[in-house]
Design a protein around this motif. Structure first.
Motif, PDB file in Angstrom:
ATOM      1  N   HIS A 144       0.860  -1.180   0.000  1.00 57.41           N
ATOM      2  CA  HIS A 144       0.000   0.000   0.000  1.00 57.41           C
ATOM      3  C   HIS A 144       0.894   1.227   0.000  1.00 57.41           C
ATOM      4  O   HIS A 144       2.116   1.105   0.082  1.00 57.41           O
ATOM      5  CB  HIS A 144      -0.978  -0.004   1.182  1.00 57.41           C
ATOM      6  CG  HIS A 144      -0.339   0.002   2.549  1.00 57.41           C
ATOM      7  ND1 HIS A 144       0.521  -0.985   2.993  1.00 57.41           N
ATOM      8  CD2 HIS A 144      -0.449   0.883   3.586  1.00 57.41           C
ATOM      9  CE1 HIS A 144       0.899  -0.724   4.244  1.00 57.41           C
ATOM     10  NE2 HIS A 144       0.329   0.417   4.620  1.00 57.41           N
ATOM     11  N   ASP A 148       5.400   4.673   5.373  1.00 58.01           N
ATOM     12  CA  ASP A 148       6.401   3.733   5.895  1.00 58.01           C
ATOM     13  C   ASP A 148       6.585   2.514   4.984  1.00 58.01           C
ATOM     14  O   ASP A 148       7.386   1.625   5.293  1.00 58.01           O
ATOM     15  CB  ASP A 148       6.064   3.291   7.325  1.00 58.01           C
ATOM     16  CG  ASP A 148       4.668   2.735   7.469  1.00 58.01           C
ATOM     17  OD1 ASP A 148       3.752   3.243   6.809  1.00 58.01           O
ATOM     18  OD2 ASP A 148       4.483   1.771   8.251  1.00 58.01           O
ATOM     19  N   HIS A 149       5.874   2.501   3.864  1.00 58.40           N
ATOM     20  CA  HIS A 149       6.006   1.392   2.900  1.00 58.40           C
ATOM     21  C   HIS A 149       6.472   1.885   1.533  1.00 58.40           C
ATOM     22  O   HIS A 149       7.196   1.178   0.837  1.00 58.40           O
ATOM     23  CB  HIS A 149       4.666   0.651   2.757  1.00 58.40           C
ATOM     24  CG  HIS A 149       4.215   0.044   4.049  1.00 58.40           C
ATOM     25  ND1 HIS A 149       4.309  -1.299   4.315  1.00 58.40           N
ATOM     26  CD2 HIS A 149       3.718   0.617   5.183  1.00 58.40           C
ATOM     27  CE1 HIS A 149       3.872  -1.535   5.548  1.00 58.40           C
ATOM     28  NE2 HIS A 149       3.517  -0.381   6.101  1.00 58.40           N
ATOM     29  N   ASP A 251       0.219  -4.659   6.469  1.00 59.36           N
ATOM     30  CA  ASP A 251      -0.214  -4.113   7.762  1.00 59.36           C
ATOM     31  C   ASP A 251      -1.450  -4.811   8.319  1.00 59.36           C
ATOM     32  O   ASP A 251      -2.411  -4.163   8.725  1.00 59.36           O
ATOM     33  CB  ASP A 251      -0.449  -2.608   7.627  1.00 59.36           C
ATOM     34  CG  ASP A 251       0.862  -1.843   7.628  1.00 59.36           C
ATOM     35  OD1 ASP A 251       1.932  -2.495   7.575  1.00 59.36           O
ATOM     36  OD2 ASP A 251       0.823  -0.603   7.675  1.00 59.36           O
ATOM     37  N   HIS A 254      -0.335  -4.127  13.805  1.00 53.10           N
ATOM     38  CA  HIS A 254       0.728  -3.172  14.133  1.00 53.10           C
ATOM     39  C   HIS A 254       1.324  -3.394  15.521  1.00 53.10           C
ATOM     40  O   HIS A 254       2.497  -3.135  15.735  1.00 53.10           O
ATOM     41  CB  HIS A 254       0.196  -1.740  14.056  1.00 53.10           C
ATOM     42  CG  HIS A 254      -0.191  -1.323  12.680  1.00 53.10           C
ATOM     43  ND1 HIS A 254      -1.379  -1.689  12.097  1.00 53.10           N
ATOM     44  CD2 HIS A 254       0.461  -0.587  11.749  1.00 53.10           C
ATOM     45  CE1 HIS A 254      -1.442  -1.197  10.875  1.00 53.10           C
ATOM     46  NE2 HIS A 254      -0.341  -0.524  10.633  1.00 53.10           N
ATOM     47  N   HIS A 298       5.400  -5.034  10.542  1.00 52.41           N
ATOM     48  CA  HIS A 298       5.535  -4.385  11.850  1.00 52.41           C
ATOM     49  C   HIS A 298       5.665  -5.346  13.040  1.00 52.41           C
ATOM     50  O   HIS A 298       5.582  -4.923  14.188  1.00 52.41           O
ATOM     51  CB  HIS A 298       4.370  -3.418  12.073  1.00 52.41           C
ATOM     52  CG  HIS A 298       4.297  -2.355  11.018  1.00 52.41           C
ATOM     53  ND1 HIS A 298       5.358  -1.546  10.703  1.00 52.41           N
ATOM     54  CD2 HIS A 298       3.299  -2.006  10.171  1.00 52.41           C
ATOM     55  CE1 HIS A 298       5.017  -0.729   9.716  1.00 52.41           C
ATOM     56  NE2 HIS A 298       3.781  -0.988   9.366  1.00 52.41           N
TER      57      HIS A 298
END
Ligand SMILES: [Zn+2]
Length: 327
Positions: A144, A148-149, A251, A254, A298
């Motif tokens: 996605h 952070d990706h 994700d 988390h 995560h």
């Protein structure tokens, strides 16, 4: 007399030499400087014939007020995992590099220093430490477009992976690149739109940005895997080789200590919280039943492990992989 003089001089010389040795060694042992440097953040595993390298992008702390559940329950779940400050729970970010033997595929790319502060954005140094170069990457698959990706694909307006095509589910690209949706987004969410748009720009300009719609295999042994709810196009990737498989699940969760024992607890980061919870519940039933190996963005680094039903009958345990050598 002469002999005894020589002897006593020799003894004196030896004594001085010893004294010198002790004088030189003893303080140095006491004052060895601490190194303050962690090991390189990569971990290798084999899935059939495919080499998978987990790449650490860094770590940070989550304030668990963004979790959606009974605060007392959340606090007690955290305490069971020795996390005593609900405002600061350790979390990591990682991505996965897959060498199929003919293609080098990077799944997710970390934050690239565009989000999350200086404790993230370490993917590139770890990719290099693991023996690869960014120009060797043929394909970037994004689960996605959260910062952070996707943040790791660009730097100073330029492509970090100059020979790679970047692919993601079209629904995610349509959402995060939309100027209309950006304009209506709450102020604190705007950074996610900005990073996604900045990340996309140089690849779009180079004709290397390729959103996809179907669920067909993208390269042999790597296929999209529907995991809806977290973002409009959130998608995992199933890697299969020689009868072994690994699900890169993005994700799905988390906060391990809370969302594994209680998968019904959601988080602010989910675009569609109700769907994300339903998806997580169904996926965990399946993954616990078939023992599929998971690569989780995560979960504690390297984020490789399996889930099993908890003995209590409620929720799941995360069972991390054992550190193994590879042939
Ligand atoms: Zn994430």
């Amino acid at each position: 007399m002469k002999i005894s003089t020589i002897t006593s001089r020799s003894v004196l010389a030896v004594s001085l030499a010893f004294a010198g040795t002790f004088a030189a060694v003893a303080p140095a042992q006491a004052a060895a400087p601490m190194q303050h440097k962690q090991v390189p953040g990569y971990y290798r595993a084999m899935i059939g014939d495919y080499e998978v390298t987990a790449l650490h992008d860094g770590g940070g702390n989550v304030d668990t007020k963004i979790l959606h559940g009974d605060p007392a329950l959340i606090e007690s779940l955290l305490a069971r995992s020795f996390e005593n400050d609900p405002k600061s729970v350790a979390a990591t970010v990682q991505a996965y590099l897959v060498n199929t033997g003919s293609k080098l595929v990077l799944i997710d790319t970390g934050a690239g220093g565009h989000w999350g502060g200086p404790t993230l954005g370490k993917l590139m140094q770890n990719l290099k430490a693991s023996g690869y170069k960014p120009e060797q990457v043929d394909l970037v698959l994004l689960t996605h477009l959260h910062a952070d990706h996707a943040g790791g694909i660009y730097q100073n307006g330029k492509r970090v992976f100059p020979n790679a095509t970047v692919m993601m589910k079209k629904a995610d690209a349509d959402f995060w690149l939309s100027k209309e949706i950006t304009a209506k987004a709450p102020e604190d969410a705007k950074i996610f739109f900005k990073v996604a748009q900045d990340a996309a720009a140089p690849y779009i300009a180079a004709g290397k940005w390729q959103p996809y719609e179907g669920m067909d295999e993208i390269v042999p042994g790597i296929a999209p895997y529907a995991i809806s709810g977290h973002t409009p196009g959130h998608t995992g990737y199933m890697i299969s080789s020689k009868g072994q498989s690994l699900l890169v699940w993005g994700d799905v969760a988390h906060v391990t200590a809370v969302q594994m024992p209680h998968p019904e607890i959601g988080i602010d980061y989910d675009s569609d919280g109700a769907t994300a919870i339903k998806t997580r519940a169904a996926l965990l039933v399946k993954l616990a039943a078939d023992n599929t190996m998971i690569a989780a963005a995560h979960m504690p680094f390297p984020g490789l492990g399996r889930v099993r039903k908890a003995d209590t009958g409620v929720g799941y345990d995360w069972v991390p992989t054992t550190f193994l050598n590879v042939k």
